[in-house]
Structures are given as structure tokens and as C-alpha cells.
Scaffold this motif. Structure first.
Motif, PDB file in Angstrom:
ATOM      1  N   SER A 303       0.848  -1.181   0.000  1.00  0.00           N
ATOM      2  CA  SER A 303       0.000   0.000   0.000  1.00  0.00           C
ATOM      3  C   SER A 303       0.888   1.236   0.000  1.00  0.00           C
ATOM      4  CB  SER A 303      -0.900   0.014   1.238  1.00  0.00           C
ATOM      5  OG  SER A 303      -0.124   0.084   2.416  1.00  0.00           O
ATOM      6  N   GLY A 304       0.349   2.335  -0.499  1.00  0.00           N
ATOM      7  CA  GLY A 304       1.085   3.578  -0.401  1.00  0.00           C
ATOM      8  C   GLY A 304       1.026   4.063   1.040  1.00  0.00           C
ATOM      9  N   THR A 305       1.842   5.027   1.378  1.00  0.00           N
ATOM     10  CA  THR A 305       1.849   5.543   2.736  1.00  0.00           C
ATOM     11  C   THR A 305       1.179   6.906   2.757  1.00  0.00           C
ATOM     12  OG1 THR A 305       3.901   4.379   3.231  1.00  0.00           O
ATOM     13  CG2 THR A 305       3.291   6.182   4.688  1.00  0.00           C
ATOM     14  N   ILE A 306       0.039   6.994   3.434  1.00  0.00           N
ATOM     15  CA  ILE A 306      -0.624   8.282   3.616  1.00  0.00           C
ATOM     16  C   ILE A 306      -0.065   8.903   4.884  1.00  0.00           C
ATOM     17  CG2 ILE A 306      -2.806   9.473   3.974  1.00  0.00           C
ATOM     18  CD1 ILE A 306      -4.221   7.338   2.462  1.00  0.00           C
ATOM     19  N   MET A 307       0.603  10.028   4.731  1.00  0.00           N
ATOM     20  CA  MET A 307       1.216  10.697   5.873  1.00  0.00           C
ATOM     21  C   MET A 307       0.356  11.870   6.322  1.00  0.00           C
ATOM     22  SD  MET A 307       5.168  10.372   4.590  1.00  0.00           S
ATOM     23  CE  MET A 307       4.745  10.653   2.872  1.00  0.00           C
ATOM     24  N   GLU A 308       0.631  12.355   7.513  1.00  0.00           N
ATOM     25  CA  GLU A 308      -0.255  13.360   8.092  1.00  0.00           C
ATOM     26  C   GLU A 308       0.524  14.485   8.760  1.00  0.00           C
ATOM     27  OE1 GLU A 308      -3.488  13.321  11.692  1.00  0.00           O
ATOM     28  OE2 GLU A 308      -3.745  11.794  10.126  1.00  0.00           O
ATOM     29  N   ILE A 309       0.089  15.715   8.474  1.00  0.00           N
ATOM     30  CA  ILE A 309       0.677  16.886   9.125  1.00  0.00           C
ATOM     31  C   ILE A 309       0.403  16.802  10.629  1.00  0.00           C
ATOM     32  CG2 ILE A 309       0.488  19.397   9.408  1.00  0.00           C
ATOM     33  CD1 ILE A 309       1.955  18.702   6.908  1.00  0.00           C
ATOM     34  N   THR A 329       2.026  14.961  -5.834  1.00  0.00           N
ATOM     35  CA  THR A 329       1.791  15.000  -4.388  1.00  0.00           C
ATOM     36  C   THR A 329       0.371  15.500  -4.157  1.00  0.00           C
ATOM     37  OG1 THR A 329       4.133  15.405  -3.920  1.00  0.00           O
ATOM     38  CG2 THR A 329       2.559  15.956  -2.189  1.00  0.00           C
ATOM     39  N   VAL A 330      -0.408  14.708  -3.426  1.00  0.00           N
ATOM     40  CA  VAL A 330      -1.834  14.991  -3.253  1.00  0.00           C
ATOM     41  C   VAL A 330      -2.124  15.330  -1.792  1.00  0.00           C
ATOM     42  CG1 VAL A 330      -4.178  14.114  -3.584  1.00  0.00           C
ATOM     43  CG2 VAL A 330      -2.329  13.331  -5.094  1.00  0.00           C
ATOM     44  N   TYR A 331      -2.898  16.390  -1.580  1.00  0.00           N
ATOM     45  CA  TYR A 331      -3.240  16.848  -0.236  1.00  0.00           C
ATOM     46  C   TYR A 331      -4.728  16.633   0.027  1.00  0.00           C
ATOM     47  CZ  TYR A 331       1.347  19.050  -0.291  1.00  0.00           C
ATOM     48  OH  TYR A 331       2.700  19.266  -0.348  1.00  0.00           O
ATOM     49  N   PHE A 332      -5.026  15.927   1.118  1.00  0.00           N
ATOM     50  CA  PHE A 332      -6.406  15.705   1.551  1.00  0.00           C
ATOM     51  C   PHE A 332      -6.644  16.588   2.780  1.00  0.00           C
ATOM     52  CE2 PHE A 332      -4.890  11.867  -0.478  1.00  0.00           C
ATOM     53  CZ  PHE A 332      -5.946  11.463  -1.281  1.00  0.00           C
ATOM     54  N   PHE A 333      -7.379  17.672   2.598  1.00  0.00           N
ATOM     55  CA  PHE A 333      -7.604  18.615   3.691  1.00  0.00           C
ATOM     56  C   PHE A 333      -8.725  18.124   4.611  1.00  0.00           C
ATOM     57  CE2 PHE A 333      -5.268  21.124   0.692  1.00  0.00           C
ATOM     58  CZ  PHE A 333      -4.525  22.007   1.474  1.00  0.00           C
ATOM     59  N   PRO A 334      -8.664  18.499   5.888  1.00  0.00           N
ATOM     60  CA  PRO A 334      -9.690  18.059   6.847  1.00  0.00           C
ATOM     61  C   PRO A 334     -11.106  18.477   6.451  1.00  0.00           C
ATOM     62  CG  PRO A 334      -7.798  18.980   8.000  1.00  0.00           C
ATOM     63  CD  PRO A 334      -7.593  19.272   6.548  1.00  0.00           C
ATOM     64  N   ASP A 335     -11.231  19.573   5.682  1.00  0.00           N
ATOM     65  CA  ASP A 335     -12.573  20.037   5.294  1.00  0.00           C
ATOM     66  C   ASP A 335     -13.121  19.304   4.068  1.00  0.00           C
ATOM     67  OD1 ASP A 335     -11.119  21.041   3.185  1.00  0.00           O
ATOM     68  OD2 ASP A 335     -11.539  23.154   3.602  1.00  0.00           O
ATOM     69  N   GLN A 354      -3.515  21.002  10.804  1.00  0.00           N
ATOM     70  CA  GLN A 354      -3.274  19.690  11.392  1.00  0.00           C
ATOM     71  C   GLN A 354      -4.261  18.682  10.801  1.00  0.00           C
ATOM     72  OE1 GLN A 354      -0.895  18.959  14.281  1.00  0.00           O
ATOM     73  NE2 GLN A 354      -0.070  20.685  13.140  1.00  0.00           N
ATOM     74  N   LYS A 355      -3.817  17.444  10.669  1.00  0.00           N
ATOM     75  CA  LYS A 355      -4.610  16.332  10.135  1.00  0.00           C
ATOM     76  C   LYS A 355      -4.776  16.370   8.611  1.00  0.00           C
ATOM     77  CE  LYS A 355      -7.093  15.298  14.396  1.00  0.00           C
ATOM     78  NZ  LYS A 355      -8.408  14.997  15.022  1.00  0.00           N
ATOM     79  N   THR A 356      -4.082  17.306   7.942  1.00  0.00           N
ATOM     80  CA  THR A 356      -4.032  17.238   6.480  1.00  0.00           C
ATOM     81  C   THR A 356      -3.225  16.003   6.105  1.00  0.00           C
ATOM     82  OG1 THR A 356      -4.132  19.638   6.197  1.00  0.00           O
ATOM     83  CG2 THR A 356      -3.208  18.363   4.371  1.00  0.00           C
ATOM     84  N   ARG A 357      -3.791  15.165   5.244  1.00  0.00           N
ATOM     85  CA  ARG A 357      -3.104  13.941   4.839  1.00  0.00           C
ATOM     86  C   ARG A 357      -2.455  14.126   3.467  1.00  0.00           C
ATOM     87  NH1 ARG A 357      -7.682   9.523   5.594  1.00  0.00           N
ATOM     88  NH2 ARG A 357      -8.930  11.268   4.828  1.00  0.00           N
ATOM     89  N   ILE A 358      -1.331  13.428   3.260  1.00  0.00           N
ATOM     90  CA  ILE A 358      -0.535  13.643   2.050  1.00  0.00           C
ATOM     91  C   ILE A 358      -0.137  12.307   1.424  1.00  0.00           C
ATOM     92  CG2 ILE A 358       1.562  14.694   1.116  1.00  0.00           C
ATOM     93  CD1 ILE A 358       1.572  16.589   3.508  1.00  0.00           C
ATOM     94  N   LEU A 359      -0.320  12.205   0.111  1.00  0.00           N
ATOM     95  CA  LEU A 359       0.168  11.074  -0.679  1.00  0.00           C
ATOM     96  C   LEU A 359       1.263  11.591  -1.608  1.00  0.00           C
ATOM     97  CD1 LEU A 359      -2.809   8.888  -2.016  1.00  0.00           C
ATOM     98  CD2 LEU A 359      -0.839   8.094  -0.713  1.00  0.00           C
ATOM     99  N   VAL A 360       2.414  10.949  -1.612  1.00  0.00           N
ATOM    100  CA  VAL A 360       3.529  11.388  -2.450  1.00  0.00           C
ATOM    101  C   VAL A 360       3.785  10.346  -3.542  1.00  0.00           C
ATOM    102  CG1 VAL A 360       5.939  12.119  -2.482  1.00  0.00           C
ATOM    103  CG2 VAL A 360       4.541  12.537  -0.448  1.00  0.00           C
ATOM    104  N   GLY A 361       3.928  10.822  -4.778  1.00  0.00           N
ATOM    105  CA  GLY A 361       4.236   9.927  -5.885  1.00  0.00           C
ATOM    106  C   GLY A 361       3.014   9.264  -6.491  1.00  0.00           C
ATOM    107  N   THR A 387      -3.472   1.452  -4.722  1.00  0.00           N
ATOM    108  CA  THR A 387      -4.372   2.406  -5.371  1.00  0.00           C
ATOM    109  C   THR A 387      -5.385   2.897  -4.335  1.00  0.00           C
ATOM    110  OG1 THR A 387      -4.132   1.349  -7.535  1.00  0.00           O
ATOM    111  CG2 THR A 387      -6.093   2.703  -7.200  1.00  0.00           C
ATOM    112  N   TYR A 388      -5.581   4.208  -4.285  1.00  0.00           N
ATOM    113  CA  TYR A 388      -6.477   4.772  -3.272  1.00  0.00           C
ATOM    114  C   TYR A 388      -7.709   5.406  -3.898  1.00  0.00           C
ATOM    115  CZ  TYR A 388      -3.337   4.007   0.630  1.00  0.00           C
ATOM    116  OH  TYR A 388      -2.572   3.424   1.593  1.00  0.00           O
ATOM    117  N   TYR A 389      -8.818   5.299  -3.155  1.00  0.00           N
ATOM    118  CA  TYR A 389     -10.097   5.868  -3.578  1.00  0.00           C
ATOM    119  C   TYR A 389     -10.590   6.834  -2.508  1.00  0.00           C
ATOM    120  CZ  TYR A 389     -10.145   2.182  -7.079  1.00  0.00           C
ATOM    121  OH  TYR A 389      -9.827   1.366  -8.136  1.00  0.00           O
ATOM    122  N   ARG A 390     -10.846   8.055  -2.934  1.00  0.00           N
ATOM    123  CA  ARG A 390     -11.435   9.028  -2.022  1.00  0.00           C
ATOM    124  C   ARG A 390     -12.938   9.011  -2.304  1.00  0.00           C
ATOM    125  NH1 ARG A 390     -14.482  13.944  -1.376  1.00  0.00           N
ATOM    126  NH2 ARG A 390     -13.559  15.113   0.346  1.00  0.00           N
TER     127      ARG A 390
END
Length: 417
Positions: A303-309, A329-335, A354-361, A387-390
Motif C-alpha cells: 500500500s502507499g503511505t498516507i502521511m499526516e501533518i 503529491t496529493v493533499y487531503f484537507f480536513p474540510d 493539522q490532520k491534512t493527509r498527504i500522498l507522495v508519488g 491504489t487509493y479511492y477518495r
């Protein structure tokens, strides 16, 4: 009578030749060796889901980095290799060799990415820094001979997982780098390659030489590509008594690699405190003398690594390095907003909530619609764990947890670059 006997004899020989030819062809189609090597089958439930490979250029050697029984169970359950070689030398088929097995993860060799698509993967029960058994060496030698002959793979393209795996930028490396895995490292050593029938090896890393990647671990690079005496000297770093102790020259990443923040990794601080990897935030200030305890089985994380601020770093650059403002690089904001790095103003990166999640590559595949399925977007990778699905409700889930026909419309797809 002599004429009849002669005709009969010729007919028998002809029939036998046809039978032998048909039998050998059947073996090839079934993925069975025509040699004396015995291979038992324990086919993964994922086998029928995996597509056929378009080509086979490489054979990738892995070490399980965990106990034999648990490793086999994990590899079987997830379809993570074509073959498994246990300590007794028994060879087990997990995925039919003409199909794709998910064994190399984020990988590259000579500019060709996603090596799973072009390789046969062999998992050997054992550890990257310890010798395998004589029985394993003999079975591996025979298996390699069969596969190399079948797919015309030269010795130089029988590679270790540590040679092809690479990592995206992280807290310690600001560029994409080699060194994400040490898996299979011992199979780069000249002494070991000789015992498993390999006379030649890759002499350098083509992706580092071209500038596509940088070296993340110079000691590992020496073991992989150095001369025999250089290999043995560099390998001591991974077997010394302080190999799992943090120092000024040995970080948590150096010891645990990308698993450094896993809850399965324990950190024993000099003052007696013990913390799990997922409980630590300030990685740059880890006390010298902290002992790292790696428990459990840590094969490749497909799996890819979803990291978090706030957990993996305080800023976008802490987490994504020089890739922080790239479209991959994809940013998933808390809102609920989802934005690619190249779409964001520079001022935003310094104040990510805080809690913004990030996918790199990752590639942005767009949305699933009534006329555009997940398969249409990313092909055979639609159900990969990487592969991730939002989903429309804001949740983010990996592909191996979804059925294609049940993916809601307007779901956004992200797959590995």
C-alpha cells in the motif's frame, strides 16, 4: 514380418515423441519445471484476479524478514510472490508465474517503473543479513536455472528487492531515493551468488547513475554493487551489536526503513521509557542510545503511505521533500478538499492545518462516473492495495477493499506514478 515390425517400431517412436513434446508443452503452460525440481502449489486466492504479464525481463529475489510460517501465510493471503522457498528447501508456488504478483512495491530499474509488471518474484524464508540454508541455496539454484532459461533472463538481471525498491521524499531524504528496502541484500554478495549459480551481477545502479534517484544508504549501495571485500566490510554495519541503536550516524529510518513509525516498532529510550512508532512525532530529536525493537513480519508494504501533518512532519516539505509542490503529491484537507501540489499557492504550504493527509508519488486519475469505471481510469491496478479511492463521504480506502461494481460515482482515484 520384419517390415511390419519396423513400421510398428517407427510408429511407436513417433507416438512417444509426440507424447513427450505434448507433455513438455503442458508443463510450460502450467508453469511447471521440466527439470527434477519439485514444486508444490498453494495458490493464492488472488491468483485469478491477477492479469498476465506482458513481458518478463527480471527475476527479483526477496527475504521474508520474519518467521517462516507467518511469512508464508502473509504471502499466500496477499499474493505477494510467485514462489516461496522454505528453510528445508521446499519450493511452493503462490501465484502462477505468468501472472502478476505484488512483490516489489514502488520500484524502478533503468528507468522502467513498477517492476512487478516485468518480473518473477521469489521469496526466500530468512533475513537480509543472514545466510540461508544449504537446502535453500540448492533449490534456489535449480529454480533460477529453470526460470532464467524459460524467460531468457541473464545473471545481471537477477536482482534483489533492495536493488529495485525506491522511496519517495521523507523526513530524512528530500529526493526520491534508493534504500527503501534491504530485502534480499545477501543475494547481491558475490559469495552467495556463486552458490546459487549466478556468475555475474549488476555493477552499478542505473537510476542513481542517471540522476533519477539518489543514494539513501551508502553502506547498502556498497553491499549491492561493491567488490567482494568491500561488500563484506559494509555488511558488518547490519550485523554489529549496535545495528539497532540510534546514533549520530544511524537514524530511526536507517534501522527500520519505512516502517519506522509503525505501531509494531518499539523504541526503548535511554531513560527507560518505551514508545511505539505511531506514538512519536519529533523524529529529528530521537535520543542517541535509543534501541529500536523490530517485532513481527515486515515484508514489502504494497500500500502507499498516507502521511499526516502533525504526525509525520510539521510542514509539507518535512513530509514530501522537494516534491511538496508537484502534481504527483496529493493533499487531503480536513474540510474535504483534495488538491494536487502544483495547484496550491506557496503561502499555503507553510500553514497546512493539522490532520491534512498527504500522498507522495501518485497520479490523479479523476472521478468514477456511470461511463468511466475504475478499470477505465487505472487499468489492472484498480484493485491493488497501493491504489487509493477518495469516496464521496470523504473516506480514503485502498483498492483491495473495494469491489469495482460497488464504487460510488464521483469517487476520486489515485494510483502510483
Amino acid at each position: 514380418m520384419d517390415m511390419k515390425n519396423a513400421i510398428t517400431t517407427h510408429l511407436v517412436i513417433a507416438v512417444m515423441r509426440v507424447f513427450v513434446f505434448t507433455f513438455l508443452c503442458a508443463l510450460m503452460l502450467l508453469g511447471l519445471p521440466a527439470s527434477g525440481l519439485e514444486i508444490r502449489s498453494q495458490i493464492s486466492p488472488w491468483n485469478h484476479e491477477r492479469p498476465l504479464r506482458s513481458a518478463t525481463y527480471y527475476i527479483i529475489l526477496h527475504t521474508t524478514e520474519g518467521p517462516e510460517e507467518g511469512s508464508l501465510r502473509k504471502i499466500y493471503t496477499n499474493g505477494e510472490a510467485h514462489f516461496f522457498v522454505d528453510t528445508a528447501g521446499r519450493v511452493t508456488r503462490i501465484i502462477q508465474e505468468q501472472r502478476l504478483a505484488l512483490h516489489a512495491g514502488r520500484s524502478m530499474w533503468d528507468g522502467r517503473q513498477n517492476i512487478d509488471n516485468f518480473s518473477v518474484g521469489i521469496e526466500v524464508a530468512g533475513y537480509y543479513n543472514r545466510d540461508i540454508t544449504r537446502a535453500q541455496e540448492q533449490s534456489l539454484k535449480e529454480l533460477l536455472e529453470v526460470l532464467q532459461n524459460r524467460y531468457k533472463v541473464p545473471d545481471e538481471k537477477v536482482l534483489t528487492h533492495s536493488m529495485v525498491a525506491y522511496g519517495t521524499p521523507n523526513t530524512w531524504h528530500k529526493k526520491s531515493h534508493r534504500g527503501r528496502k534491504r530485502c534480499g541484500m545477501l543475494f547481491a554478495k558475490e559469495s552467495v551468488r556463486y552458490r546459487i549459480g549466478l556468475d555475474k551481477k549488476a555493477l552499478f545502479d542505473p537510476d542513481v547513475k542517471s540522476g533519477r534517484l539518489v543514494v539513501g544508504d551508502p553502506y547498502l549501495a556498497t553491499v549491492l554493487y561493491g567488490k567482494s571485500d568491500e561488500q563484506e566490510k559494509a555488511a558488518v554495519r547490519y550485523t554489529s551489536s549496535d545495528a539497532n541503536v540510534i546514533s549520530s550516524s544511524r537514524s530511526a529510518w536507517d534501522i527500520a526503513r519505512d516502517n519506522y513509525k509503525s505501531r509494531d516498532i518499539l523504541y526503548q529510550f535511554p531513560d527507560g521509557r518505551v514508545r511505539r512508532g505511531n506514538e512519536i512525532k519529533d523524529w529529528k530529536r530521537m535520543p542517541v542510545g535509543t534501541k529500536v525493537v523490530i517485532s513481527g513480519q515486515h515484508g514489502d508494504d504494497e500500500s502507499g503511505t498516507i502521511m499526516e501533518i502533525g504526525i509525520d512532519g510539521d510542514t509539507a516539505m518535512d513530509i514530501a521533500g522537494e516534491d511538496y509542490n508537484k502534481k504527483t503529491t496529493v493533499y487531503f484537507f480536513p474540510d474535504g478538499h483534495v488538491i494536487q501540489g502544483d495547484e496550491m499557492a506557496e503561502s499555503v504550504f507553510a500553514v497546512l492545518p493539522q490532520k491534512t493527509r498527504i500522498l507522495v508519488g501518485y497520479k490523479y486519475g479523476g472521478k468514477v462516473t456511470a461511463k468511466r469505471s475504475a478499470f477505465d481510469i487505472c487499468g489492472k491496478a484498480w484493485h491493488f492495495p497501493s491504489t487509493y479511492y477518495r469516496l464521496p463521504d470523504g473516506s480514503v480506502v485502498p483498492g483491495n477493499r473495494l469491489n469495482e461494481g460497488q464504487i460510488p460515482k464521483n469517487t476520486i482515484v489515485f494510483f502510483r506514478n
